[in-house]
Motif scaffolding. Structure first.
Motif, short mmCIF file in Angstrom:
data_model
loop_
_atom_site.label_atom_id
_atom_site.label_comp_id
_atom_site.label_asym_id
_atom_site.label_seq_id
_atom_site.Cartn_x
_atom_site.Cartn_y
_atom_site.Cartn_z
N SER A 1 0.86 -1.05 -0.48
CA SER A 1 0.35 0.21 -0.27
C SER A 1 1.06 1.23 -0.09
N ASN B 1 -5.09 3.27 0.45
CA ASN B 1 -4.71 1.79 0.27
C ASN B 1 -5.21 1.17 1.73
N VAL C 1 -5.34 -2.22 -4.74
CA VAL C 1 -4.41 -0.88 -4.10
C VAL C 1 -3.78 -0.16 -4.35
#
Length: 722
Positions: free
Chosen positions: A375, A666, A702
């Motif tokens: 992320s 994310n 993500v």
């Protein structure tokens, strides 16, 4: 014997997720003599800090045992070992179509085996378990081999381990069909990660394709086509209209418009002439020019940008370091939770063993940390690439993260807020026309290289005035210049020196004082002993300085000018820009003021030319060098504005804030999906294949969200994107 510490940079082929980087990091870190390791999955690189006793060949073999290709950064890319086939680590080559990679081939093979298993099982239902077991083995054997090699190298808790345990466990409880589907979905997820990470890695390297492969080299009065990479410093090349410039250099002859949009994003071409710098990859539009090469191919602006961004991607942000630390405990924790889910209900609450073992295996798959770990680095890599493509270099994730927190911007004046060279602002004729005053001044300054002389000559050129030669021309130290143009005796100099030759009226003195009060330098022209006029000059603010300061204000950042210039000039420039000024400062004064601002609680960005402001740049939370693609701008400070735009300082802050927002989005996606499927799995609503599909989906979401930052185009000249 004294150890000699060294840093060696490697290119790692086949890394496409944070788990890959972790495995490489751990196996290298355990090698004798290694002090530190920094692996970047987004850049595909590894930097090893080691002593001279480290066996680099043995280190490379360790990395290859995990299935990755490795080569020294200073070796040709072709020397990188090719990864193994279907039974090795399936991270494929990073060049060419993704479906040609070993990873894609394995995924396709597993998919075909699964499809064939469904067909055969319809005709031979009694053998379905064994048929699906065979289909699963196509994908699981390479995965299990990777898990085993990681465990041997001290990493028992990897995603491959989770996957292997879940698949084998599913077979043991009679869910071989579902286990085969799960293995196939896992490989699909890895392939999607490979594609996404390849796009992130290629986004900055696409800059390299801007430089043409060949150049027209002048040799013995002729032009010869040669490889651009072979051009040496001081070589003379011909660049025709419409051609991309093959090297950094300086124009020797010719005048043309250069399209610098590939590097700067500026839509308006820049007019360039003899003596101006040009950069590799930009486009010559109007006329042929001869260019003297100033840098080798490996040292040109684009190559240095690529190198610096790759190095920046290897420097982790605080948030990324936190996620890395968290993930070390997260994966073992997931295995413990999965074991509790599988064991506690049957042992203590009379639950059905097969049902709860199945749920425990699903929890294992839900717990895959890929989406969470990727992320942050995915967003940072995309952000660094987007900034670099617009001439905004940030040297690492920590710098990028800090920029978004800045509350105070301290600017140098000369060469930062201003162009660093004076321009003519006012021409006053006294008994003469303004054109005549400019003509005579240009005549006197025609042979001078003084900055004020250059300003007068530049203004004359803009007005179409050609300087005439003067007789008896001479410079009078500290006073001005004198000479004879035709039958006219001329003197151009400071008001104090001029007043020794002619009387200045109160009105003229008042006008000079007013011009000085606005930060301008005044030169007085005398012709044949009579006052003929005045020319005022000032180092003017950059074209976008006002908009840049306003953009910072709109982002909640106050600005201050720190300059060694006199207070009157500083106040005049600062007033025109709408900011505070502190003047007549030495370098140590600037450093002290930056320290005081930080002590007062401000997060300070210091923006300067990277030379005189070095102490203040180092003291600030973020030091930003304002440059024009020079070595100083690229190598000094934490960040660099390559194209000298004040607006880009606000752009960096805006990009940083957009990046941090993206990172938290994310993290929310990664943990949120896991939380939802954990609950639904415990309740019996979802099972194994939805669990792995959710993990794959989270990773793809993500990564796709992070890649949105590649489309960042900077701040508009009017208004600020918050």
């Amino acid at each position: 014997m004294t150890e000699i510490n060294q840093k060696t940079r490697f290119r790692i082929e086949g890394m496409d997720c944070a788990g890959c980087a972790t495995k490489v990091d751990k196996v290298v870190r355990r090698a004798p003599g290694v002090h530190d390791v920094n692996v970047s999955v987004t850049a595909g690189t590894m930097v090893v800090d080691h002593n001279d006793q480290t066996d680099l060949d043995g280190l490379g073999k360790k990395v290859k045992s995990l299935g990755y290709g490795i080569s020294r950064q200073d070796e040709p890319a072709a020397s990188a070992p090719v990864t193994a086939g279907l039974h090795g680590h399936e991270h494929g080559a990073e060049e060419g179509a993704f479906w040609g990679s070993a990873k894609a081939r394995l995924t396709i093979a597993c998919g075909l085996a699964l499809g064939l298993a469904f067909v055969i099982a319809r005709f031979y239902p009694d053998a379905a378990t064994w048929i699906f077991l065979a289909a699963m083995a196509v994908g699981l054997i390479p995965i299990a081999r990777r898990a085993m090699m990681a465990a041997i190298n001290g990493m028992p808790f990897t995603i491959e381990t989770l996957m292997s345990v879940a698949a084998i466990g599913a077979v043991l409880i009679g869910a071989s069909e579902e286990a085969a589907v799960v293995v196939f979905l896992f490989l699909v997820g890895e392939l999607l990660e490979n594609i996404a990470s390849g796009r992130a890695r290629a986004s900055i390297k696409a800059l390299a394709s801007l430089v043409p492969k060949t150049a027209l080299l002048e040799q013995n009065g002729k032009t010869v086509e040669v490889a651009a990479a072979s051009l040496g410093v001081d070589a003379i090349i011909l660049v025709r209209p419409g051609d991309r410039i093959p090297a950094d250099g300086t124009i020797l002859t010719g005048e043309t418009a250069i399209d610098e949009s590939p590097m700067t994003g500026e839509s308006v071409p820049k007019t360039k002439q003899q003596g101006d710098n040009v950069f590799a990859g930009t486009i010559n539009q109007n006329a042929a020019i001869r260019v003297q090469v100033s840098a080798l191919a490996k040292d040109n602006t684009i190559s240095r940008i690529i190198s610096l961004v790759e190095e920046a991607q290897e420097t982790k942000a605080p948030t990324e370091r936190f996620i890395d630390r968290f993930s070390k405990y997260y994966t073992p924790g997931v295995m413990v939770v999965a074991a509790l889910v599988a064991l506690v209900p049957p042992l203590m609450m009379g639950g059905v063993w097969d049902e709860w073992i199945y749920k425990g295996l699903a929890v294992l798959l839900i717990g895959c940390p890929c989406a969470l770990v990727i992320s942050t680095p995915a967003a940072i890599a995309a952000s660094l690439s987007a900034g670099a493509r617009r001439g905004m270099l940030m040297k690492g994730g920590a710098v990028l993260e800090t920029l978004g927190k800045v509350t105070r911007a301290a600017f140098d004046k000369t060469g930062t807020l201003t162009e660093g060279k004076p321009k003519v602002t006012d021409i006053t004729g006294i008994g003469q026309s303004a054109a005549a005053v400019l003509q005579w001044a240009a005549d006197l300054e025609a042979e001078s290289s003084h900055p004020l002389a250059k300003a007068i000559l530049a203004e004359a050129e803009r007005e179409g005035i050609t300087p005439a030669s003067v007789e008896n021309g001479r410079a009078i130290g500290g006073a001005g210049v004198s000479g004879t143009s035709g039958d006219t005796e001329l003197f151009l100099g400071a008001p104090q020196a001029a007043e020794k030759q002619v009387a200045l009226s109160d009105a003229v003195k008042a006008e000079i004082e007013a011009l000085n009060a606005s930060g301008k330098t005044v030169s007085v022209l005398i012709a044949n002993g009579q006052l003929a006029g005045m020319i005022a000059m000032r180092d003017e603010p950059r074209d976008d300085a006002i908009a840049g300061i306003k953009a910072l204000t709109a982002l909640g950042i106050s600005s201050v000018m720190l300059t060694g210039d006199n207070q009157r000039t500083a106040d005049a420039i600062a007033a025109s820009l709408g900011m505070e000024a502190r003047a007549e400062l030495l370098p140590e004064d600037k450093q002290r003021i930056v320290s005081e601002l930080r002590q007062s609680g401000a997060i300070v960005a210091k923006i300067g030319d990277g030379i005189n402001d070095a102490p203040a740049l180092a003291t600030a939370d973020v030091g930003i060098a304002m440059g024009g693609g020079t070595d100083v701008a690229l190598e000094t400070a934490d960040a660099a504005v390559l194209h000298g735009r004040v607006m880009d300082v606000a752009g960096m802050v805006s990009l940083s804030r957009a990046t941090m927002t993206n990172i938290w989005q994310n993290i929310t996606i990664a943990l949120g999906l896991k939380g939802v499927f954990l609950v639904t799995t415990i309740l019996g609503i979802t099972g194994l294949w939805p669990a792995i599909l959710a993990d794959t989906g989270a990773t793809v979401l993500v990564t796709a969200n992070a890649m949105r930052l590649l489309a960042w185009r900077g701040l508009p000249q009017t208004g600020v994107q918050r």
